[in-house]
Design a protein around this motif. Structure first.
Motif, mmCIF file in Angstrom:
data_model
loop_
_atom_site.group_PDB
_atom_site.id
_atom_site.type_symbol
_atom_site.label_atom_id
_atom_site.label_comp_id
_atom_site.label_asym_id
_atom_site.label_seq_id
_atom_site.Cartn_x
_atom_site.Cartn_y
_atom_site.Cartn_z
ATOM 1 N N MET A 189 47.413 42.815 47.176
ATOM 2 C CA MET A 189 46.322 42.830 46.199
ATOM 3 C C MET A 189 45.380 43.822 46.520
ATOM 4 O O MET A 189 44.694 43.932 44.950
ATOM 5 C CB MET A 189 46.577 40.458 45.887
ATOM 6 N N LYS A 219 44.178 46.466 43.078
ATOM 7 C CA LYS A 219 43.309 46.456 42.481
ATOM 8 C C LYS A 219 42.490 47.719 42.234
ATOM 9 O O LYS A 219 42.587 48.103 40.736
ATOM 10 C CB LYS A 219 42.466 45.121 42.789
ATOM 11 N N GLY A 278 44.439 48.957 38.709
ATOM 12 C CA GLY A 278 43.858 48.545 37.834
ATOM 13 C C GLY A 278 43.555 46.930 37.508
ATOM 14 O O GLY A 278 43.381 45.898 36.903
ATOM 15 N N VAL A 279 45.121 46.367 37.723
ATOM 16 C CA VAL A 279 44.988 44.764 38.617
ATOM 17 C C VAL A 279 45.834 44.103 40.186
ATOM 18 O O VAL A 279 45.485 44.229 40.212
ATOM 19 C CB VAL A 279 46.416 43.923 37.685
ATOM 20 N N TRP A 280 45.163 42.919 39.838
ATOM 21 C CA TRP A 280 45.532 42.529 40.912
ATOM 22 C C TRP A 280 47.038 42.054 41.614
ATOM 23 O O TRP A 280 47.589 42.167 42.465
ATOM 24 C CB TRP A 280 44.970 40.887 41.124
ATOM 25 N N TRP A 281 47.521 42.234 40.275
ATOM 26 C CA TRP A 281 48.910 41.358 40.265
ATOM 27 C C TRP A 281 49.979 42.385 39.217
ATOM 28 O O TRP A 281 49.569 42.218 38.070
ATOM 29 C CB TRP A 281 49.055 40.060 40.606
#
Lengths: 223, 214, 244
Positions: free
Chosen positions: C98, C102, C106-109
């Motif tokens: 994670m 990010k 661009g996202v944790w998940w």
């Protein structure tokens, strides 16, 4: 030797937290269960990122309300008649017992909310807004749910189907808390004031506290 | 407030559960210095009677005065701490140790927590004080409950089947608890199947049958 | 149970520290990725952690099977130790993934098959550990856990091959695959070194954890057998009864 109300409540809180530390029910079972529920929802409805971002906060609060009640009722539900008798004969004020139990649940619920909040942010890619108001909302939600759950567990006590009945009682009664929490943060996201929703939650919490304290003595006798 | 002349005063007390009569017109007076043994077969109402005296059981008719207060009023909350009740099933928390269980009671009563360890030592459980209740036998749990009684020194001692699950050493423990309570000016009520044992301990005995006390 | 002091073995701690230090030094020595920069160094912990999870849960499966066959509690202790280590390293792999994702995606998940199945595997083994807490009866606990330990292992190949069967954001296997690895030699060697170091760490952790489990079981057995008619040291004659 009699002890003050605060001392009596804290005795019960310490007992409940120690029992939780030993059994690990919240940490090892309820919390992972809540996290799994958050994981399963996107698998069922689709993993479209904008959809998940929109429903994420709502899903968090629903999981908190539904699973949080399990935290609030865990000790009362597992209490035997002999244990209840023992506590009754310690001379502790039933209202202090109620407050002590509710406070222990409140602390565990706060941890539950924080951990699940982090899981929600990660899985649903949510950017929480209203960081100033958020702690108040989390605290009020945890307080309301713990007061409500402890009261409901006391009402049902050892009745038949108690384990299923208490969540059934709590779920609809938690609607004002659920509405207040979701709408308060939604209001901030839309640039509006969240004060009225926070006030709603505060009033609900106060009413529950009064109801719980006043009904503590009659409920102890019917258990 | 002066000590009451009678510790238990039941006058034609009845307990019903729906249409079922559990206790019927029970009258009983227990004064300081009394050790009352109550015998009866299973289902006769012995445990209900004991819980009634402990102010834990509501009743439907009659007058029930415990330690000088009407037990149907809120005044019962003021005298409960003077009652020491050891039921048939231990009221200990299984996840906690024996010492933690007693320390909880000490804390609730505002007593010195050191009394908990001392009491466990007095009943021969010093070596098991840090053992979880679910790792203790029924006999050990019963001893721990007696330790609680030693620690709290109640005026009114209520014992339900006190000799069950105890070894020879611990059986004498029950006698010691009763004698200590009487020496303090208190009273004891024992419910049991062990007639021979309880008769030697009691100042008088009663029989309970079909909810009625003789 | 005797009251002699239990001697603590030191070598596992040395191995764990050395493995951690070696991984750190190796990962900092190799040049960073041209595109990802320093962030790429996470790979030298993330990949070995994931490998360790496979290894640990695989060992749990084997040890569980051995217990069901031999009914010897030493296999149950091995299964427990390995499962615990596996849960820790699965969590570590997810967390590090994670942290890497990010800034990169661009996202944790993301609901990539590899990530989702890894998360499910994490919770299944958390459930395995929770199941073990439901009873102190050693044989009952061992049997229940062993059955779950064998069944749950089906997830290992699912997780590993998920990136092959379903297209997603997570990259395909770098090492465990039919074709030779396609990466710079220095990076490959560093990665292999890290995997070796983590494997040594696993062995050391297993040793300590099994040692602890053995002690736990001895205490439990001692408590459970000392509460019978022959009370043992814990229960003595009451003091007050003698005096009355």
């Amino acid at each position: 030797m009699s002890t003050g109300f605060l001392h009596q409540s804290s005795t019960i809180t310490r007992r409940d937290l120690l029992r939780e530390r030993r059994s690990g029910e919240v940490l090892w079972v309820t919390l992972p269960f809540g996290a799994i529920a958050l994981l399963l929802v996107p698998l069922a409805i689709g993993t479209d990122a904008p959809t998940l971002q929109r429903i994420g906060p709502g899903m968090f609060w629903v999981i908190v309300m539904l699973f949080g009640v399990l935290i609030a009722i865990r000790q009362t539900n597992s209490e035997t008649t002999a244990q209840r008798d023992l506590v009754a004969l310690t001379g502790l004020d039933p209202a202090a017992i109620y407050v002590g139990k509710a406070f222990a649940s409140f602390l565990l619920l706060l941890v539950f909310e924080v951990v699940l909040g982090a899981v929600t942010i990660a899985l649903y890619d949510v950017s929480p807004s209203g960081w100033l108001v958020l702690p108040f909302v989390l605290v009020l939600a945890a307080a309301g749910l713990s007061l409500l759950g402890t009261l409901a567990a006391g009402i049902v006590a050892t009745g038949q189907s108690a384990t299923a009945l208490v969540p059934l009682l709590v779920a609809p009664l938690s609607v004002p808390l659920l509405l207040g929490a979701t709408q308060a943060l939604e209001a901030i996201r839309l640039g509006r004031s969240s004060l009225s929703w926070v006030l709603l939650m505060t009033i609900v919490v106060l009413l529950l506290a009064v109801a719980g304290v006043l009904s503590a003595r009659p409920l102890q006798e019917t258990a | 407030m002066s000590a009451p002349s009678t510790l238990v005063d039941l006058e034609k007390v009845s307990v019903r559960a729906g249409a079922v009569r559990i206790l019927e017109d029970v009258s009983l007076v227990v004064s300081p210095g009394d050790a009352v043994g109550i015998f009866g077969s299973n289902g006769a109402g012995k445990t209900t009677l004991l819980r009634l005296i402990a102010t834990l059981q509501p009743y439907s008719d009659g007058v029930c005065s415990i330690l000088g207060v009407d037990s149907s009023t809120a005044a019962r909350y003021d005298v409960r701490h003077q009652i020491g009740y050891v039921g048939h099933t231990p009221g200990l928390y299984r996840e906690l140790t024996l010492l933690e269980n007693l320390a909880f009671v000490a804390d609730a009563r505002g007593l010195d927590s050191a009394l908990a360890a001392e009491a466990l030592g007095d009943v021969g459980l010093a070596g098991a004080a840090d053992r979880r209740v679910d790792h203790c036998s029924h006999g050990m749990q019963r001893r721990a409950e007696f330790a609680r009684i030693l620690m709290t020194e109640p005026q009114l001692l209520l014992l339900d089947e006190p000799h069950s699950a105890l070894d020879a050493n611990a059986v004498d423990l029950v006698d010691a608890l009763v004698h200590r309570t009487l020496e303090r000016g208190g009273a004891a009520v024992l419910v049991s199947h062990d007639r021979a044992r309880v008769k030697t301990l009691s100042t008088r005995t009663h029989e309970i049958k079909d909810g009625m006390l003789r | 149970m005797t009251t002699t002091q239990h001697e603590t073995t030191v070598w596992p701690w040395i191995v764990m520290a050395a493995a951690g230090l070696l991984t750190f030094v190796a990962s900092m020595s190799v040049s960073p990725d041209v595109v990802q920069g320093q962030l790429s160094r996470i790979m030298y912990v993330h990949v070995p952690a994931a490998w360790l999870a496979y290894l640990a849960f695989g060992v749990t499966m084997v040890a569980s099977g051995m217990y069901l066959w031999k009914k010897d509690l030493k296999w149950d202790r091995r299964a427990l130790a390995s499962a615990e280590i596996g849960v820790v390293f699965t969590g570590l792999a997810i967390a590090l993934g994670m942290v890497w994702a990010k800034p990169t995606w661009g996202v944790w998940w993301t609901w990539d098959s590899r990530l989702t199945l890894t998360a499910i595997m994490f919770f299944v083994y958390l459930g395995y550990l929770a199941l073990r807490r439901t009873t102190d009866a050693l044989d009952v606990r061992a049997k229940r856990a062993a059955i779950l330990g064998v069944v749950a292992a089906v997830q290992i190949p699912l997780v590993h091959f998920s990136v092959v069967w379903w297209r997603g954001l997570h990259q395909a296997p770098s090492l465990i695959r039919p074709e030779p690895p396609e990466m710079d030699t220095a990076i490959l060697l560093t990665l292999l070194l890290a995997v070796a170091a983590f494997t040594a760490m696993y062995v050391a952790m297993m040793f300590k954890r099994i040692e602890l489990a053995r002690l736990d079981d001895r205490v439990l057995v001692a408590e459970q057998t000392s509460s019978g008619p022959v009370a043992g040291e814990a229960v003595t004659a009451p003091d007050i009864a003698r005096g009355s």
